[in-house]
Structure formats: structure tokens, C-alpha cells
Design a protein around this motif. Structure first.
Motif, PDB file in Angstrom:
ATOM      1  N   GLN A 162       0.459  17.163  10.761  1.00 20.42           N
ATOM      2  CA  GLN A 162       1.794  17.269  12.172  1.00 20.42           C
ATOM      3  C   GLN A 162       2.472  17.743  10.662  1.00 20.42           C
ATOM      4  OE1 GLN A 162       3.270  17.477  15.430  1.00 20.42           O
ATOM      5  NE2 GLN A 162       0.438  17.399  14.831  1.00 20.42           N
ATOM      6  N   GLY A 163       1.998  18.261   9.312  1.00 21.91           N
ATOM      7  CA  GLY A 163       3.347  18.639   8.459  1.00 21.91           C
ATOM      8  C   GLY A 163       4.507  17.363   7.376  1.00 21.91           C
ATOM      9  N   PHE A 164       3.769  16.988   7.562  1.00 27.44           N
ATOM     10  CA  PHE A 164       5.218  15.650   7.060  1.00 27.44           C
ATOM     11  C   PHE A 164       4.267  15.376   5.229  1.00 27.44           C
ATOM     12  CE2 PHE A 164       6.865  15.085  11.356  1.00 27.44           C
ATOM     13  CZ  PHE A 164       7.967  15.634  11.224  1.00 27.44           C
ATOM     14  N   ALA A 165       2.931  15.643   5.131  1.00 27.94           N
ATOM     15  CA  ALA A 165       2.286  14.880   3.794  1.00 27.94           C
ATOM     16  C   ALA A 165       1.258  16.496   3.787  1.00 27.94           C
ATOM     17  CB  ALA A 165       1.857  13.909   4.547  1.00 27.94           C
ATOM     18  N   ASP A 166       1.288  16.548   2.777  1.00 27.53           N
ATOM     19  CA  ASP A 166      -0.021  18.156   1.763  1.00 27.53           C
ATOM     20  C   ASP A 166      -1.495  16.759   2.172  1.00 27.53           C
ATOM     21  OD1 ASP A 166      -0.403  19.894   0.668  1.00 27.53           O
ATOM     22  OD2 ASP A 166      -1.910  18.489  -0.990  1.00 27.53           O
ATOM     23  N   ALA A 167      -2.229  17.844   2.338  1.00 28.46           N
ATOM     24  CA  ALA A 167      -3.630  17.162   2.828  1.00 28.46           C
ATOM     25  C   ALA A 167      -3.686  16.797   1.668  1.00 28.46           C
ATOM     26  CB  ALA A 167      -4.494  18.541   2.852  1.00 28.46           C
ATOM     27  N   SER A 168      -3.535  16.384   0.296  1.00 25.59           N
ATOM     28  CA  SER A 168      -4.108  15.549  -1.006  1.00 25.59           C
ATOM     29  C   SER A 168      -3.706  14.088  -0.605  1.00 25.59           C
ATOM     30  CB  SER A 168      -3.050  16.064  -1.641  1.00 25.59           C
ATOM     31  OG  SER A 168      -2.303  15.960  -1.759  1.00 25.59           O
ATOM     32  N   LEU A 169      -2.986  14.364   0.257  1.00 20.15           N
ATOM     33  CA  LEU A 169      -2.888  12.527   0.488  1.00 20.15           C
ATOM     34  C   LEU A 169      -3.657  11.867   0.923  1.00 20.15           C
ATOM     35  CD1 LEU A 169      -0.310   9.980   1.416  1.00 20.15           C
ATOM     36  CD2 LEU A 169       0.099  10.523   3.244  1.00 20.15           C
ATOM     37  N   LEU A 214       1.201  -1.311   0.030  1.00 18.83           N
ATOM     38  CA  LEU A 214      -0.054   0.132  -0.252  1.00 18.83           C
ATOM     39  C   LEU A 214       1.369   1.481   0.386  1.00 18.83           C
ATOM     40  CD1 LEU A 214      -2.622   1.659   0.804  1.00 18.83           C
ATOM     41  CD2 LEU A 214      -2.276   1.569   3.112  1.00 18.83           C
ATOM     42  N   PHE A 215       1.933   0.996   1.087  1.00 18.64           N
ATOM     43  CA  PHE A 215       2.365   2.267   0.992  1.00 18.64           C
ATOM     44  C   PHE A 215       3.236   2.944  -0.094  1.00 18.64           C
ATOM     45  CE2 PHE A 215       0.981   2.725   5.855  1.00 18.64           C
ATOM     46  CZ  PHE A 215       1.241   4.521   4.844  1.00 18.64           C
ATOM     47  N   GLU A 216       3.404   1.640  -0.746  1.00 20.28           N
ATOM     48  CA  GLU A 216       4.353   2.057  -2.410  1.00 20.28           C
ATOM     49  C   GLU A 216       3.405   2.636  -2.960  1.00 20.28           C
ATOM     50  OE1 GLU A 216       8.232  -0.185  -4.015  1.00 20.28           O
ATOM     51  OE2 GLU A 216       6.275  -1.316  -5.102  1.00 20.28           O
ATOM     52  N   ALA A 217       1.961   2.248  -3.619  1.00 20.11           N
ATOM     53  CA  ALA A 217       1.596   2.517  -4.069  1.00 20.11           C
ATOM     54  C   ALA A 217       0.992   3.989  -3.909  1.00 20.11           C
ATOM     55  CB  ALA A 217       0.372   1.472  -4.385  1.00 20.11           C
ATOM     56  N   LEU A 218       0.902   4.338  -2.644  1.00 23.35           N
ATOM     57  CA  LEU A 218       0.402   5.686  -1.734  1.00 23.35           C
ATOM     58  C   LEU A 218       1.246   6.481  -2.250  1.00 23.35           C
ATOM     59  CD1 LEU A 218      -2.043   7.347  -0.745  1.00 23.35           C
ATOM     60  CD2 LEU A 218      -0.434   6.336   1.113  1.00 23.35           C
ATOM     61  N   LEU A 273       4.028  11.496  -5.010  1.00 21.56           N
ATOM     62  CA  LEU A 273       4.977  11.815  -6.558  1.00 21.56           C
ATOM     63  C   LEU A 273       4.511  12.148  -8.168  1.00 21.56           C
ATOM     64  CD1 LEU A 273       7.914   9.491  -5.182  1.00 21.56           C
ATOM     65  CD2 LEU A 273       7.279  11.969  -4.436  1.00 21.56           C
ATOM     66  N   GLY A 274       3.668  12.115  -8.237  1.00 20.22           N
ATOM     67  CA  GLY A 274       2.323  11.746  -9.491  1.00 20.22           C
ATOM     68  C   GLY A 274       2.447  10.771 -10.194  1.00 20.22           C
ATOM     69  N   LEU A 275       3.078   9.605  -9.982  1.00 21.02           N
ATOM     70  CA  LEU A 275       3.631   8.717 -11.253  1.00 21.02           C
ATOM     71  C   LEU A 275       3.196   7.826 -11.678  1.00 21.02           C
ATOM     72  CD1 LEU A 275       6.834   7.457  -9.406  1.00 21.02           C
ATOM     73  CD2 LEU A 275       7.262   9.069 -10.616  1.00 21.02           C
TER      74      LEU A 275
END
Length: 183
Positions: free
Chosen positions: A154-161, A116-120, A125-127
Motif C-alpha cells: 500500500q506504499g507506506f514502507a519500502d520493500a526493504s522493510l 519488535l516495532f521499535e527495533a524494526l 531508519l538506519g540506526l
């Protein structure tokens, strides 16, 4: 128009609740009845075996990918429509993902989380822009959803995640999300 392929990441164990296995069977059956190919880790144990046997029983096309070192451990399911043995786990994940139009994540452990985390991450990254559907059987993935919100807060990812994941509580809802995303 060629049939769609859906990669299912899920546990090589059955888990603690009967609902996990019944959801895996329901999803496998639904994919086959939709005319979509199941792509998965080629195991015949745990939720992997449940989803594959259900897809096969409903006449579905099945594509399994397993690394050589797991053939005995995960009981490689050799009676699939297509059965691929890879050298490494990395190669397995790549072949599974590249042969799918979408991903559904059933309950699972570290391996399912790794996939999951690899695909996410690739999506972030827009791949790719493949749909990622979390099948949240009886709230199994609720702690993960909270963690993703925490990472964003906590600011480690954009809300788009969080928008890259579609949440479904049932196989019926997961199929509806897939139909909408793949149409």
C-alpha cells in the motif's frame, strides 16, 4: 572475541499452544550451549520464564531487565547472572536492545510487538543493523508477515522493510540464522 548477546522478546504468558513454551525452552537452551548471553525482560512467568530457566539450566549467562512497576506482576527473576530494575518501560527496552547483538522474537502480545516495532523502525531508519529474527512457531507470526507485506503493497514502507526480518519456523532455524548473521 567476546561472546554474543541475543535479546529475546516474548510473552509474559504461555499462550494457547504447548509448542510456544517448548520452543522458548529450546531457544534458551540453544543460546546457552552456543555460549551466547540471553538478554530478556527479566520475568519468571510465561515464555519469559521458560526461556530464562532453560538458559540457566544449560549453564547460560542471563541478563534480565525489568521496570520497577512490573517486578511483582511479571515475577522479577532475581537469580539471573545480571538483574537490572529500571524506572520505565522505555528505559527497559533501551537497556535490553543496547546490550544485545541480535534480537529473536518468540510469540507474544502487545509488549512483544511494541519491542519488535521499535527495533524494526530503528533498523528502517538506519540506526542499527542488528539481525531481527522472527521465531514463527506453528505460524504464529503469519498474520504479522501478511500485514508487513500489506504495508509495503500500500506504499507506506519500502520493500526493504521485509528484508530487515529473518523468518525461522523452529529454534534450530533461528539459531542457524543467528550464527550466519553474527559470524
Amino acid at each position: 572475541m567476546p561472546a554474543k548477546s541475543v535479546c529475546v522478546y516474548c510473552g509474559s504468558r504461555a499462550g494457547a499452544l504447548p509448542a510456544y513454551a517448548s520452543s522458548a525452552r529450546e531457544l534458551g537452551r540453544a543460546l546457552a550451549l552456543e555460549g551466547w548471553r540471553l538478554v530478556y525482560g527479566a520475568g519468571d512467568v510465561g515464555l519469559m520464564g521458560e526461556v530464562a530457566r532453560a538458559a540457566q539450566a544449560a549453564g547460560g549467562d542471563t541478563f534480565g531487565v525489568i521496570p520497577a512497576h512490573l517486578v511483582a506482576w511479571e515475577v522479577g527473576k532475581r537469580d539471573l547472572t545480571r538483574y537490572v530494575v529500571t524506572e520505565t518501560m522505555h528505559e527497559r527496552k533501551k537497556v535490553m536492545f543496547m546490550n544485545a547483538d541480535a534480537v529473536v522474537v518468540l510469540p507474544g502480545g502487545a509488549g512483544s510487538l511494541d519491542e519488535l516495532f521499535e527495533a524494526l523502525t530503528w533498523r528502517q531508519l538506519g540506526l542499527h543493523d542488528k539481525p531481527l529474527v522472527m521465531l514463527n512457531v506453528q505460524g504464529y507470526w503469519d498474520p504479522l508477515r501478511a500485514l508487513i507485506d500489506h504495508v509495503i503493497d500500500q506504499g507506506f514502507a519500502d520493500a526493504s522493510l521485509s528484508g530487515f526480518l529473518t523468518w525461522a519456523d523452529t529454534p534450530v532455524a533461528a539459531m542457524a540464522a543467528l550464527r550466519e548473521a553474527l559470524s
